[in-house]
Design an enzyme around this catalytic site. Structure first.
Site, short mmCIF file in Angstrom:
data_model
loop_
_atom_site.label_atom_id
_atom_site.label_comp_id
_atom_site.label_asym_id
_atom_site.label_seq_id
_atom_site.Cartn_x
_atom_site.Cartn_y
_atom_site.Cartn_z
N LYS A 135 -4.02 -10.32 -6.25
CA LYS A 135 -5.43 -10.47 -5.87
C LYS A 135 -6.32 -9.32 -6.30
CE LYS A 135 -6.04 -7.93 -1.40
NZ LYS A 135 -6.96 -7.75 -0.33
N LYS A 148 0.76 -1.18 -0.26
CA LYS A 148 -0.13 0.03 0.02
C LYS A 148 0.80 1.18 -0.07
CE LYS A 148 -4.50 -1.68 1.10
NZ LYS A 148 -5.69 -1.70 1.71
N LYS A 164 -11.00 -4.42 -3.99
CA LYS A 164 -11.85 -3.48 -4.04
C LYS A 164 -11.34 -2.32 -4.93
CE LYS A 164 -13.63 -4.08 0.44
NZ LYS A 164 -12.83 -3.90 1.31
P1 ATP Z 1 -8.71 -2.94 -0.48
O1 ATP Z 1 -8.74 -3.29 -1.80
O2 ATP Z 1 -9.21 -1.71 0.29
O3 ATP Z 1 -7.48 -3.34 0.30
P2 ATP Z 1 -9.88 -5.65 -0.10
O4 ATP Z 1 -10.71 -5.85 -1.14
O5 ATP Z 1 -8.40 -6.06 0.02
O6 ATP Z 1 -9.86 -4.04 0.24
P3 ATP Z 1 -10.73 -6.06 2.68
O7 ATP Z 1 -11.73 -5.27 3.34
O8 ATP Z 1 -9.21 -5.51 3.12
O9 ATP Z 1 -10.86 -6.21 1.26
O10 ATP Z 1 -10.72 -7.59 3.11
C1 ATP Z 1 -11.99 -8.14 3.67
C2 ATP Z 1 -11.73 -9.53 3.78
O11 ATP Z 1 -11.74 -10.19 2.44
C3 ATP Z 1 -10.64 -10.05 4.37
O12 ATP Z 1 -10.84 -10.91 5.18
C4 ATP Z 1 -9.77 -10.42 3.29
O13 ATP Z 1 -8.81 -11.60 3.65
C5 ATP Z 1 -10.68 -10.87 2.18
N1 ATP Z 1 -10.27 -10.69 0.76
C6 ATP Z 1 -9.89 -9.57 0.29
N2 ATP Z 1 -9.50 -9.78 -0.94
C7 ATP Z 1 -9.62 -11.20 -1.39
C8 ATP Z 1 -9.44 -12.17 -2.34
N3 ATP Z 1 -9.16 -11.38 -3.71
N4 ATP Z 1 -9.59 -13.41 -2.20
C9 ATP Z 1 -9.97 -13.71 -0.97
N5 ATP Z 1 -10.38 -13.22 0.17
C10 ATP Z 1 -10.07 -11.72 -0.12
#
Ligand code: ATP
Ligand code: LTN
Length: 332
Positions: free
Chosen positions: A198, A116, A201
């Site tokens: 990965k 990040k 969002k």
């Molecule tokens: P950001 O993009 O803002 O970092 P994010 O999409 O990574 O957000 P988080 O809110 O950080 O989402 O994560 C919420 C939950 O979703 C966590 O338990 C995280 O491990 C899971 N998660 C996020 N992205 C993935 C993914 N691509 N595959 C599986 N689990 C995920």
């Protein structure tokens, strides 16, 4: 009669954008499945989201949308607590305390911080660095036994355990040392456009990420455009990250094994495969979208749900915070 006390489950998600298929398969789906067997406590981690600059009006909308989307996945307010982190002041308070029991070196090793800070090089703020202490506070306040998350949170979870063990070593048994719960299927959903990263969002490439609230047409389009390889055989293997990802998604939504999927698509091309995966995802998300649309129209109901959960969360978490503060030497 049940005499054994139910174990406590805690998890949270940031309302940093609209909820993705990765969030659902990696985390929220397990939150839903754990509700009957465990005492489940879930939070919308809005304090975490300001480690990255947010537009106020967009943030307000994202919080309510995320709350409604997660409820729409099947979180039942009669069974589980689902509250908003910033409404429960104990989180910020314990986070400060844990900051003082966490080493600079430990935080420097966090890969999410490194990623990040590379992505937001103009705003590498102290909050981004100490974010894992806030996450540890979230978990430890509720004496959680288990924390269902996707694979990307493993390192943060291990740090939470280390902090708990260190604190307990100094002051006696204050915190429960939590275990992670990472699903076998769907723990790491990758971007459809760059399957080495990965699904996230905050991905700039909108075609890489499927959102729970995307329309069926948009979902189908994203799957049809998914990056694959030139082998044209539906098989799980090295150098086939795109196909591996699609197979894992298909497996996670249908429950079929990878071998069953290879058999099902023997002799068929990638076009057929992508369409089938897209359709399976559309069907899995359809009831969530319908429920979301009902919930988001009823703001009063949503507010009633989170206010009630906020209050209970405060009551529970205060006990742990007071205990930790007394042990340290604060006068309460
Ligand atoms: P950001 O993009 O803002 O970092 P994010 O999409 O990574 O957000 P988080 O809110 O950080 O989402 O994560 C919420 C939950 O979703 C966590 O338990 C995280 O491990 C899971 N998660 C996020 N992205 C993935 C993914 N691509 N595959 C599986 N689990 C995920
Ligand atoms: N950091 C997590 C979200 C989160 C969380 C938590 C997960 C905040 N607090 C406590 C589990 C337990 C993330 O997914 N980025």
């Amino acid at each position: 009669m049940e005499t054994e006390k139910k174990k406590i489950v805690f998890s949270a998600i940031q309302p940093s954008g609209t909820i993705t298929l990765g969030n659902y398969l990696g985390a929220v789906r397990n939150w839903v499945n754990m509700q009957d067997e465990f005492n489940c406590i879930y939070a919308l981690a809005d304090l975490h989201t300001i480690t990255v600059r947010q537009e106020p009006a967009v943030m307000r909308k994202n919080i309510l949308d995320a709350y409604a989307s997660i409820m729409a996945c099947g979180i039942d307010p009669e069974k589980s607590l689902f509250f908003i982190q910033s409404h429960v002041h104990t989180h910020a308070e314990l986070a400060w305390i844990l900051n003082c029991y966490t080493q600079f070196g430990e935080l420097s090793r966090m890969t999410q911080f490194k990623d990040k800070s590379a992505k937001h090089a103009d705003n590498i703020n102290a909050g981004l660095f100490t974010y894992p202490c806030l996450m540890a506070a979230d978990i430890l306040l509720y004496q959680a036994d288990m924390v269902p998350v996707g694979a990307d949170q493993k390192q943060h979870l291990e740090l939470s355990r280390d902090i708990a063990v260190r604190f307990n070593g100094l002051y006696g048994n204050v915190f429960k040392v939590p275990e992670g719960f990472i699903p076998k299927n769907g723990a790491r959903v990758m971007s459809l456009q760059d399957p080495t990263r990965k699904m996230s969002k905050s991905d700039e490439n909108v075609n890489g990420c499927v959102h729970l609230l995307d329309t069926p047409e948009v979902i189908m389009k994203k799957f049809k455009r998914a990056v694959t390889d030139s082998e044209a055989v539906v098989r799980y293997g090295e150098g086939k990250e795109g196909i591996n990802n699609l197979m894992s998604i298909y497996s996670a939504v249908t429950g079929k094994t990878l071998e069953e999927i290879e058999k099902e698509f023997e002799g068929k091309g990638y076009g057929d495969f992508k369409t089938t995966v897209g359709e399976a995802v559309v069907e899995a998300l359809r009831p969530i979208k319908t429920r979301y649309e009902q919930l988001i129209r009823d703001k009063a109901y949503l507010e009633e749900c989170y206010r009630k959960a906020d209050e209970t969360a405060l009551r529970f978490s205060r006990r742990t915070l007071s205990k930790a503060m007394k042990k340290i030497g604060f006068i309460l």
